[in-house]
Design a protein around this motif. Structure first.
Motif, PDB file in Angstrom:
ATOM      1  N   ILE A 176      10.440  11.014  17.836  1.00 38.90           N
ATOM      2  CA  ILE A 176       9.824   9.780  17.134  1.00 38.90           C
ATOM      3  C   ILE A 176       8.273   9.666  16.995  1.00 38.90           C
ATOM      4  CG2 ILE A 176      10.006   7.255  16.930  1.00 38.90           C
ATOM      5  CD1 ILE A 176      12.764   7.190  17.184  1.00 38.90           C
ATOM      6  N   PRO A 177       7.609   9.827  18.148  1.00 39.40           N
ATOM      7  CA  PRO A 177       6.465   9.817  18.254  1.00 39.40           C
ATOM      8  C   PRO A 177       5.597  10.806  17.307  1.00 39.40           C
ATOM      9  CG  PRO A 177       6.747   9.600  20.588  1.00 39.40           C
ATOM     10  CD  PRO A 177       8.161  10.030  19.663  1.00 39.40           C
ATOM     11  N   PRO A 178       6.066  12.186  17.243  1.00 42.87           N
ATOM     12  CA  PRO A 178       5.516  13.022  16.211  1.00 42.87           C
ATOM     13  C   PRO A 178       5.690  12.460  14.730  1.00 42.87           C
ATOM     14  CG  PRO A 178       6.695  14.239  17.608  1.00 42.87           C
ATOM     15  CD  PRO A 178       6.931  12.793  18.155  1.00 42.87           C
ATOM     16  N   VAL A 179       6.800  12.060  14.447  1.00 40.69           N
ATOM     17  CA  VAL A 179       7.200  11.570  13.205  1.00 40.69           C
ATOM     18  C   VAL A 179       6.402  10.360  12.654  1.00 40.69           C
ATOM     19  CG1 VAL A 179       8.904  10.180  11.716  1.00 40.69           C
ATOM     20  CG2 VAL A 179       9.448  12.386  13.108  1.00 40.69           C
ATOM     21  N   ALA A 180       6.038   9.444  13.737  1.00 47.15           N
ATOM     22  CA  ALA A 180       5.138   8.205  13.323  1.00 47.15           C
ATOM     23  C   ALA A 180       3.833   8.666  13.344  1.00 47.15           C
ATOM     24  CB  ALA A 180       5.260   7.308  14.617  1.00 47.15           C
ATOM     25  N   MET A 181       3.379   9.391  14.089  1.00 53.72           N
ATOM     26  CA  MET A 181       1.908  10.128  14.120  1.00 53.72           C
ATOM     27  C   MET A 181       1.694  10.607  12.841  1.00 53.72           C
ATOM     28  SD  MET A 181       0.049   8.789  15.975  1.00 53.72           S
ATOM     29  CE  MET A 181       0.654   7.277  15.991  1.00 53.72           C
ATOM     30  N   LEU A 182       2.662  11.622  12.531  1.00 51.11           N
ATOM     31  CA  LEU A 182       2.573  12.470  11.068  1.00 51.11           C
ATOM     32  C   LEU A 182       2.307  11.281  10.002  1.00 51.11           C
ATOM     33  CD1 LEU A 182       2.443  15.232  10.105  1.00 51.11           C
ATOM     34  CD2 LEU A 182       4.875  15.046   9.801  1.00 51.11           C
ATOM     35  N   PHE A 183       3.104  10.531  10.047  1.00 44.59           N
ATOM     36  CA  PHE A 183       2.906   9.352   8.765  1.00 44.59           C
ATOM     37  C   PHE A 183       1.761   9.002   8.997  1.00 44.59           C
ATOM     38  CE2 PHE A 183       4.347   6.121   5.909  1.00 44.59           C
ATOM     39  CZ  PHE A 183       3.507   4.836   6.556  1.00 44.59           C
ATOM     40  N   ASN A 184       1.087   8.484  10.073  1.00 49.72           N
ATOM     41  CA  ASN A 184      -0.344   7.824  10.111  1.00 49.72           C
ATOM     42  C   ASN A 184      -1.276   9.022   9.854  1.00 49.72           C
ATOM     43  OD1 ASN A 184       0.229   5.460  11.043  1.00 49.72           O
ATOM     44  ND2 ASN A 184      -1.112   5.459  12.785  1.00 49.72           N
ATOM     45  N   LEU A 185      -1.184  10.062   9.950  1.00 42.68           N
ATOM     46  CA  LEU A 185      -2.022  11.150   9.843  1.00 42.68           C
ATOM     47  C   LEU A 185      -2.256  11.306   8.266  1.00 42.68           C
ATOM     48  CD1 LEU A 185      -4.042  13.336  10.901  1.00 42.68           C
ATOM     49  CD2 LEU A 185      -2.123  14.904  10.919  1.00 42.68           C
ATOM     50  N   VAL A 186      -1.038  11.530   7.774  1.00 43.75           N
ATOM     51  CA  VAL A 186      -0.979  11.379   6.158  1.00 43.75           C
ATOM     52  C   VAL A 186      -1.621  10.283   5.416  1.00 43.75           C
ATOM     53  CG1 VAL A 186       0.539  11.814   4.209  1.00 43.75           C
ATOM     54  CG2 VAL A 186       0.940  13.118   6.315  1.00 43.75           C
ATOM     55  N   LEU A 187      -1.121   9.189   6.053  1.00 44.46           N
ATOM     56  CA  LEU A 187      -1.779   7.844   5.272  1.00 44.46           C
ATOM     57  C   LEU A 187      -3.360   7.721   5.451  1.00 44.46           C
ATOM     58  CD1 LEU A 187      -1.180   5.248   3.920  1.00 44.46           C
ATOM     59  CD2 LEU A 187      -0.557   4.356   5.911  1.00 44.46           C
ATOM     60  N   SER A 188      -3.663   8.031   6.751  1.00 43.09           N
ATOM     61  CA  SER A 188      -5.262   8.067   7.125  1.00 43.09           C
ATOM     62  C   SER A 188      -6.001   8.681   6.101  1.00 43.09           C
ATOM     63  CB  SER A 188      -5.555   8.066   8.512  1.00 43.09           C
ATOM     64  OG  SER A 188      -4.405   7.590   9.124  1.00 43.09           O
ATOM     65  N   VAL A 189      -5.342  10.176   6.076  1.00 43.94           N
ATOM     66  CA  VAL A 189      -6.195  11.147   5.282  1.00 43.94           C
ATOM     67  C   VAL A 189      -6.258  10.820   3.801  1.00 43.94           C
ATOM     68  CG1 VAL A 189      -6.097  13.376   4.558  1.00 43.94           C
ATOM     69  CG2 VAL A 189      -6.006  13.085   7.045  1.00 43.94           C
ATOM     70  N   SER A 190      -5.202  10.410   3.347  1.00 40.93           N
ATOM     71  CA  SER A 190      -5.310   9.938   1.869  1.00 40.93           C
ATOM     72  C   SER A 190      -5.960   8.505   1.730  1.00 40.93           C
ATOM     73  CB  SER A 190      -3.644   9.544   1.601  1.00 40.93           C
ATOM     74  OG  SER A 190      -3.257   8.368   1.957  1.00 40.93           O
ATOM     75  N   LEU A 191      -6.100   7.932   2.625  1.00 40.81           N
ATOM     76  CA  LEU A 191      -7.237   6.647   2.608  1.00 40.81           C
ATOM     77  C   LEU A 191      -8.523   6.950   2.663  1.00 40.81           C
ATOM     78  CD1 LEU A 191      -5.431   3.754   4.543  1.00 40.81           C
ATOM     79  CD2 LEU A 191      -6.043   3.658   2.030  1.00 40.81           C
ATOM     80  N   MET A 192      -8.894   8.242   3.194  1.00 42.04           N
ATOM     81  CA  MET A 192     -10.301   8.804   3.505  1.00 42.04           C
ATOM     82  C   MET A 192     -11.128   8.536   2.213  1.00 42.04           C
ATOM     83  SD  MET A 192     -10.130  11.810   6.113  1.00 42.04           S
ATOM     84  CE  MET A 192     -11.894  12.270   6.169  1.00 42.04           C
ATOM     85  N   SER A 193     -10.616   9.175   1.062  1.00 42.12           N
ATOM     86  CA  SER A 193     -11.608   9.254  -0.234  1.00 42.12           C
ATOM     87  C   SER A 193     -11.833   7.944  -0.647  1.00 42.12           C
ATOM     88  CB  SER A 193     -10.905  10.292  -0.896  1.00 42.12           C
ATOM     89  OG  SER A 193      -9.451   9.647  -1.193  1.00 42.12           O
ATOM     90  N   SER A 194     -10.904   6.994  -0.567  1.00 36.70           N
ATOM     91  CA  SER A 194     -11.100   5.839  -1.185  1.00 36.70           C
ATOM     92  C   SER A 194     -11.993   4.887  -0.187  1.00 36.70           C
ATOM     93  CB  SER A 194      -9.863   5.069  -1.503  1.00 36.70           C
ATOM     94  OG  SER A 194      -9.171   4.798  -0.303  1.00 36.70           O
ATOM     95  N   THR A 195     -11.972   5.062   1.136  1.00 35.85           N
ATOM     96  CA  THR A 195     -13.003   4.501   1.826  1.00 35.85           C
ATOM     97  C   THR A 195     -14.326   4.861   1.816  1.00 35.85           C
ATOM     98  OG1 THR A 195     -12.226   5.590   3.632  1.00 35.85           O
ATOM     99  CG2 THR A 195     -11.196   3.542   3.344  1.00 35.85           C
TER     100      THR A 195
END
Lengths: 614, 112, 490
Positions: free
Chosen positions: C32-51
């Motif tokens: 579960i931690p890898p899954v959760a953190m993978l989700f976070n990673l993907v989401l954060s990276v996708s938010l990078m360009s807009s911020t």
């Protein structure tokens, strides 16, 4: 031109990967890559190129630059690298971690190429650092005492790098650019105090790498404990990177006019450098006489010879500059050759101890002749290139009227003769000990580099015009006046040097001697042990007079030539260790203490801020 | 005002206990006293003189109320304090199991 | 666009689901931690360009700022969020095998606590409300107290209780400061307090500032508040040490930076910050020098690196803060790598002594190479990322043309010499000392993959730092430009 560093670094990595597949493949690839580099560098002869090759590092442009100075250094780096890798083919047979070894050798090569080809200070620094840590890894390769040697090296090298980094940034802060030509343009209008500050910072760095006294203490351990082909590279070219740096800063960036105006008379930067160089010639040369390990003799000898190079370069006339540069070129050749011969002997006899070797001339003839030529070059006997470079240096020193410096240089040669003869006598002449009776000749891949280097020494000794022309070109590009260089030497109003004439004289003299020898009576061959023992039998193995060579002389000078500087540095290191040990006792392990720290910090903050604003 | 003095008094008592006492249980009690002092301080910040409890009820209208925000903060803080206390006490039990003593001067294996 | 609230909500939900999912199958919790953190990673990276263009503000509960709890996602927050997710993800993959080794009981508590630690960390960097910061900070701290003592052995429990005591003191100090700030300004919103900060006289401001710096500095490992760190990071299991050293103290420094720069914005404190940073650096490096315990040495080295980061922040120019933030990145990458490699090396040799590492380069070649590269990066040798970050910091220090910063920069470089001495000594012992010639058994693949992902990141970002440089610059401006932050929120 980007292909040069690209191929060098790429070749290193591919070699490592190939080594995982097959050792022969890797050996072949390493040798071909290194020789290919030589050819490629040779292509660039005479060109002046300047390209920006990379801007990914915070947007700073990295510049590659080739001019005559870089070309000379680059071809030396490539040549010595190729020769060492060829030598390593048999030297490394059956040793461990050979993939790592080849990778590091090629990486050192590549980073040195990067250093001389860089046109801006950041890439200079980056390649310099890569050179330092790959050297560190390679020195530690031999285990045992090499580990302490490597640590000493890297700590001193990092201190040098710090000095350089401070200099680079302060230049950037003043002139806003890292580009070498930009910095050069800016510094032309700086105050002499600032120039002196910058030069001193960089001299510390390059002095450590160059092993000038008193920054030389890493060199004897490092060069003797490193694997021999790498010792050849170290002594031959890596320490000359410091020379390149000094040249870069003294002449290319600061410029000769500005440099000579720093200070006056005795106290000028230039003259102090000359004095340091002469001390570096004299003292290590005599310490070399006291050594009993063959590689240590060569290591101290390198320190001394570098003194000649710096003396020539710093002295400031075009003749001395040519002499210094030519000596750099020669020293690479003959020091590498000598390390190769010692390495071949060590490989076959498994010993480097000068007190126990002897008489190998008959068993390893090629090595013996090569070593002989190397010794002649080191001492400076005519017909070898060492003679020409030393002649140029002596002449310029005497011409300009610096008796002390000339005296130091000549004493250096005297010491050189002493230890060179010790080296060759203890290894090759004298009596062959029992245990070495069946020593084989050196393998072919070791002999080839030795032969090439000996040939080079003789060639450039008889026809010094070839390298002198290149060096003259460098000299004029740096602002010295040109020498009129001929094939056999040079001519000037104060006298000429023409080796071809000398060669002719020596050939005629040799023919005459041979004729006399033939005309005289025959001599009888005697065994070495058939001497008169007055009734007692002559012990065959102990009748070996290479042990404790120069014993009376050693006893005379030994008390004066201890390496006090090394002791001083060790004392500083010990003091640092003690202090750090006390620092870590702050963390007592008692949580009450830690809580007190917290409260004290808080109180301190509040107190400071109250005082600040009242 | 008296509440501030009381709160800071508790804070300093708690700090004093943590700094000087050697028994782990006493230190944990000191931690708790520190927490209590801080909570008291937070509530006092929100005190309005003559204010009543900040609950809207029918017909309360324009009554003066104390600030509810610190009360929410304090609720959270009490919960955090309880969690830390529980963790500390369980660690104290395990410490006693390993060392046989709760004297913090003797529990000094990790040092320097 | 996906809401950044998910960055906190999803791992939080998954964390509490872990014990429930264990009832289904014993083997699920560790994935579960890898899954959760993978989700976070993907989401954060996708938010990078807009911020990069402007900060995203999310208000919880439908109220407007400054009356609500809001998340402020500016480039600084996203930088940290990506870093937390990345390192969290890689270490959780590493822990797939590491935690199971020698575990006598069910390990789902570890995974839950681990995920809660990361939730706390992400919450700290994303929030725009100071009490919310405190709450997430507490989640981070309490999870780390428990994780340090997770193994239940003598050293772990001792370190855990000491860490707890010091951390709890810190939390109380923070809470007092929050109380004082609320009393002065009547608001808990960082932007709101920041915009009103100049209306109060500066003397009264210093008490909450001092309290906040001390409180957050305990977790952020400033000197002399870091007495807990060597014990905690050396006694914890290696995956926990990796996360603590790489991320938790970075988050502590984020909190300190947010307080000093955005909340208070008092510029006279910056030289003090720089001096404190260099002091921390020197004490950390000096203490690491004579250590015999590998993990303790790495812990002291972390203290040193934090000092360097704080020095970078104290330079307070765009370049300097970028350098400090870049150093956070390179420290996170390098130190996690080192702890991960050290974990298996210690497990194979059975001892934490450095002298026991003799010759392990032969037995565990890949792990030793990873360790060596991590060490070189931390020391600051090119072409690794540690060099790029140190370069930036020293460059900005010397660009200031100030005598104080010149002296401090020289001290920083001298500390590098000390670092070189002890780190490279360990590398020499690993590769070049004679070992016992046991057979080759490297770390398992599950552990090697994250290590080598970190190695490639270290090399790639080291050679091409422009990849992150623009982002760092905008993160630095997020810290320096107080007004832009306030405007973005209110």
């Amino acid at each position: 031109m980007e292909i040069l560093p690209l191929m060098a670094f790429g070749g290193a990595i591919i070699t490592y990967l190939l080594g995982k597949i097959s050792h022969r493949l890797r050996d072949g690839f390493a040798v071909s890559v290194s020789w290919l580099l030589v050819v490629l560098v040779a292509f660039f002869y005479g060109t002046q190129v300047c390209t920006t090759y990379y801007s990914g590092f915070f947007g700073l442009p990295f510049i590659l630059r080739m001019n005559s100075l870089s070309w000379l250094f680059a071809i030396m780096i490539a040549m010595l690298g190729a020769l060492s890798i060829t030598f390593s083919l048999s030297y490394m047979k059956g040793r461990e971690k050979t993939n790592f070894y080849y990778l590091m050798m090629l990486l050192v090569n590549a980073s040195m190429l990067g250093v001389v080809l860089s046109g801006d200070l950041v890439s200079f620094y980056i390649f310099w650092e890569i050179m330092s840590w790959t050297t560190f890894l390679l020195i530690s390769y031999n285990r045992g005492p090499a580990i302490a040697a490597g640590m000493k090296y890297i700590v001193m090298s990092i201190i040098g790098s710090i000095s350089m980094l401070i200099g680079i940034f302060s230049l950037y802060a003043s002139y806003g650019t890292f580009d070498m030509s930009g910095v050069g343009a800016g510094i032309a209008s700086a105050s002499s105090g600032y120039i002196l500050f910058i030069l001193i910072l960089f001299s510390i760095t390059f002095g450590i790498k160059n092993a000038i006294m008193p920054l030389h203490t890493w060199l004897p351990d490092a060069h003797s404990e490193a694997p021999t082909p790498f010792s050849a590279v170290l002594s031959g070219i890596l320490i000359k990177m410091g020379t390149y740096g000094l040249l870069l800063f003294m002449y290319v960036i600061v410029g000769s006019k500005l440099l000579f105006s720093l200070g006056s008379g005795i106290l000028s930067f230039q003259y102090i450098l000359c004095i340091i160089a002469s001390i570096t010639i004299v003292i290590p040369t005599f310490i070399a006489v006291l050594q009993t390990d063959a590689k240590r003799v060569l290591a101290w000898s390198s320190i001394g010879q570098v003194g000649y190079i710096i003396l020539g370069i710093a002295f400031g006339t075009s003749l001395s500059f040519a002499g210094g540069m030519f000596h750099f070129f020669n020293h690479a050749l003959f020091k590498a050759l000598l390390f190769f011969t010692v390495g071949a002997v060590a490989y076959q006899t498994k010993s480097r101890d000068l007190n126990s070797l002897g008489g190998l001339a008959k068993r390893m003839p090629v090595t013996f002749i090569a070593s002989l030529i190397g010794i002649f070059a080191l001492i400076g006997i005519p017909l070898t290139n060492g003679f020409v470079s030393k002649w140029l240096i002596y002449k310029s020193l005497i011409l300009e009227g610096s008796p002390f410096l000339a005296f130091a240089a000549l004493i250096g040669t005297w010491g050189t003769i002493l230890y060179s003869y010790k080296l060759i006598h203890n290894m090759f002449l004298g009596q062959l000990p029992e245990k070495y009776k069946n020593v084989k000749k050196a393998p072919l891949s070791m002999q080839i580099p030795m032969v090439i280097l000996s040939g080079g020494i003789l060639l450039f000794g008889i026809l010094p015009g070839i390298p002198l022309k290149v060096i003259n070109g460098i000299g004029t590009s740096l602002g010295f006046e040109s020498l009129s260089v001929t094939m056999g030497g040079y001519t000037s109003e104060t006298g000429a040097l023409n080796i071809i004439n000398i060669l002719a004289v020596m050939v005629v003299a040799g023919v005459l001697v041979w004729l006399f020898f033939r005309a005289g009576g025959k001599s009888k061959r005697v065994a070495q042990v058939s001497s008169y023992g007055a009734g007692a039998s002559v012990p065959t193995d102990k009748y070996h007079y290479t042990a404790e060579f120069y014993d009376p002389f050693s006893r005379m000078i030994k008390p004066y030539f201890r390496d006090v500087i090394d002791d001083f540095y060790n004392w500083i290191a010990k003091g640092a260790r003690e202090t750090f040990d006390h620092v870590r006792h702050l963390y007592t392990g008692d949580v009450g203490h830690y809580a007190i720290y917290i409260v004290l910090f808080l109180a301190f903050l509040i107190l400071v801020s109250l005082v600040w604003f009242l | 005002m008296i509440y501030y003095i009381g709160a800071f008094g508790l804070v300093f008592i708690g700090l004093y206990i943590i700094l000087t006492k050697r028994n782990l249980i006493k230190v944990i009690i000191g931690l708790n006293i520190l927490d209590t002092g801080v909570n008291l301080f937070l509530i006092s910040v929100g005190y309005v003189r003559e204010g009543t409890a900040p609950i809207f009820s029918r017909g309360s209208g324009q009554v003066l109320m104390v600030d509810p925000v610190p009360q929410a903060l304090v609720l959270t803080s009490i919960v955090i304090g309880v969690a830390v206390l529980a963790l500390a006490l369980s660690l104290a039990i395990m410490l006693h199991k390993h060392y046989g003593t709760l004297n913090l001067q003797k529990v000094k294996e990790q040092k320097w | 666009m996906v809401s950044p609230v998910l960055l906190i909500a999803v791992p939080l939900g998954l964390a509490f689901a872990v014990p429930l999912l264990r009832l289904i199958s014993r083997r699920i919790p560790k994935y579960i931690p890898p899954v959760a953190m993978l989700f976070n990673l993907v989401l954060s990276v996708s938010l990078m360009s807009s911020t990069l263009k402007e900060a995203t503000v999310v208000s919880i509960g439908g109220w407007d700022p400054p009356f609500c709890i809001n998340l402020v996602v500016d480039s600084l927050s996203i930088l940290f969020s990506v870093l937390i997710a990345l390192v969290g993800f890689l270490v959780s993959i590493y822990a797939l095998d590491y935690i199971e080794m020698g575990a006598t009981e069910n390990t789902e508590k570890y995974h839950m606590l681990y995920l809660l630690l990361l939730v706390g960390a992400t919450g700290v960097v994303l929030t725009g409300d100071i009490f919310n910061l405190f709450v997430f900070f507490e989640i981070l701290c309490i999870s780390s107290y428990a994780l340090v003592a997770y193994l239940g052995d003598k050293a772990g429990v001792e370190s855990g209780i000491k860490y707890l005591i010091q951390g709890a003191i810190g939390s109380s100090l923070i809470l007092i400061a929050i109380g004082i700030l609320y009393g002065m300004f009547g608001s808990l919103n960082i932007a709101d307090i920041a915009s009103n900060i100049n209306s109060i006289g500066s003397i009264a401001l210093f008490i909450p500032l001092a309290l906040l710096v001390t409180g957050f500095g305990i977790e952020g490992a400033l000197f002399p508040l870091n007495g807990w760190l060597p014990d905690a990071h050396s006694s914890a299991p290696s995956s926990v040490s990796a996360i603590l050293s790489g991320i938790a103290i970075g988050v502590g420094i984020y909190a300190v930076a947010r307080v000093i720069f955005t909340l208070f914005g008092v510029s006279s404190i910056f030289p003090f910050l720089a001096i404190l940073g260099v002091l921390t650096l020197l004490v950390g490096e000096a203490s690491a020098f004579k250590q015999n315990n590998l993990k303790r040495m790495l812990a002291y080295s972390s203290i040193g690196q934090i000092g360097l980061i704080v020095f970078g922040l104290g330079i307070a120019t765009y370049h300097g803060i970028s350098g400090g933030l870049f150093q956070v990145v390179s420290h996170a990458l390098g130190k996690s790598l080192l702890f991960m490699a050290a974990g298996y090396m210690i497990y194979r040799t059975g001892s934490m002594d450095i002298s026991a590492l003799k010759g392990i380069g032969e037995r565990m070649p890949l792990t030793s190479i990873a360790f060596t590269i991590g060490a070189f990066s931390l020391v600051g040798l090119p072409p690794f990322v540690g060099f790029a970050s140190k370069f930036l910091i020293i460059q900005s220090a010397l660009l200031k043309q100030d005598v104080l910063f010149f002296v401090l920069a020289v001290l920083v470089l001298l500390a590098t010499v000390i670092e070189v001495a002890y780190f490279l000594r360990v590398c020499q012992i690993i590769h070049f000392k004679e070992g016992n010639n046991q057979k080759k058994e490297d770390a398992p693949l599950v552990a090697l993959i994250p290590m080598f992902i970190l190695v490639s990141l270290i090399i790639i970002i080291g050679i091409y730092p422009n990849l992150v440089f623009d982002f760092l610059n905008s993160a630095a401006s997020g810290l320096l430009d107080k007004l832009a932050y306030i405007e973005g929120v209110l």
